[in-house]
Design an enzyme around this catalytic site. Structure first.
Site, PDB file in Angstrom:
ATOM      1  CB  CYS A  80      -0.868  -0.031   1.253  1.00 35.80           C
ATOM      2  SG  CYS A  80      -1.842   1.445   1.496  1.00 35.80           S
ATOM      3  CB  CYS A 190      -2.563   3.797  -5.796  1.00 33.20           C
ATOM      4  SG  CYS A 190      -3.970   2.944  -5.026  1.00 33.20           S
TER       5      CYS A 190
END
Ligand code: DGL
Length: 268
Positions: A80, A190
């Site tokens: 992440c 991302c």
């Protein structure tokens, strides 16, 4: 409460993200390290992480990492960009296991690319943290790194609406904005965004986009090797957990991962 963790080279490697995004990383790591055991936690109750405060991200991550310690994991992969950008520095020495943050682990390799202008698509929190320019600047201060926040992309992936005309329009508009800066390459900053490569490559050459997971996986393998933590007894176990909506996760994951059964629901 600090749970003291005991692990060895046969212990699992843990992954976490706000949802299915981290599967893009797990996929690459599993290709390089097919004999390891893996635990994945998708914090679907709190998606999107990119809109959360540092305090909230610290609270969620703390519970998740303590769970991984209770499962005796040898390492946590922060699959992440948002948590890597916002909280990694605050927690890196707090737990008794290795922690791999995606952004910091790939910055050097990105900085070595023979280009001058690098675009980064990422969440609001990642862009606001300025971590990409900061980390890349440590190795190559001459590279110009400019970021763009893509507010709807995570929801498109989590809700599995990739084929909707409105989703394609949203991605195209964001890409058009980015292209005004003339990037030579664009990092998908991302872990949800590689799910959108199918749409992005309708409007620009696929080679323009970089999924950092590839280099991240190599970094993790090399570091585990250096630390004598590569698996010896190949149990190859996999466990998947989510904090809400297991069926939704299962459906969305199919685009990127061959999950055998629905993930288990687990909240702390
Ligand atoms: N996939 C995560 C990232 O890499 C989090 C996205 C989100 O939940 O906003 O940033």
């Amino acid at each position: 409460m600090n749970i003291s963790n005991s692990y060895n080279c046969d212990s699992p490697i843990a992954f976490f993200d706000s949802g299915v995004g981290g599967l893009t990383v797990l996929n690459k790591v599993k290709k390089l390290l097919p004999d390891e055991s893996y635990i994945y936690y998708g914090d679907t109750l709190h998606v999107p992480y990119g809109e959360k405060s540092k305090e909230e991200l610290l609270e969620y991550s703390d519970k998740i990492i303590k769970f991984f310690e209770s499962k005796h994991c040898k390492a946590v992969v922060m699959a992440c960009n948002t948590t890597s950008s916002v909280i990694y520095d605050s927690i890196k020495d707090k737990y008794n296991l290795k922690i791999y943050p995606i952004v910091q682990s790939v910055a050097e390799i990105l900085a070595e690319m023979p280009i001058d202008r690098l675009g980064v698509f990422a969440t609001r929190a990642t862009i606001n943290s300025n971590v990409y320019p900061k980390e890349i600047g440590k190795y190559n201060p001459r590279m110009s790194v400019f970021g763009q926040h893509c507010p709807n992309w995570v929801n498109i992936v989590e809700n599995n609406t990739l084929d909707d005309v409105s989703s394609i329009e949203i991605v195209k508009t964001d890409l058009d904005n980015m292209m005004k800066n003339n990037p030579e390459k664009i990092v998908l900053g991302c872990t949800h965004y590689p799910f959108l490569l199918k749409i992005l490559s309708k409007f620009a050459p696929a080679e323009l986009f970089i999924d950092p997971a590839e280099n991240f996986a190599q970094y993790i393998k090399a570091d585990l090797e250096k630390s004598s933590l590569l698996v010896k007894n190949k149990l190859k176990q996999e466990e998947f957990y989510v904090s809400s909506a297991p069926q939704k996760f299962f459906e969305a994951s199919k685009m990127f991962y061959n999950l055998k059964t629905k993930p288990e629901l687990l909240t702390f």
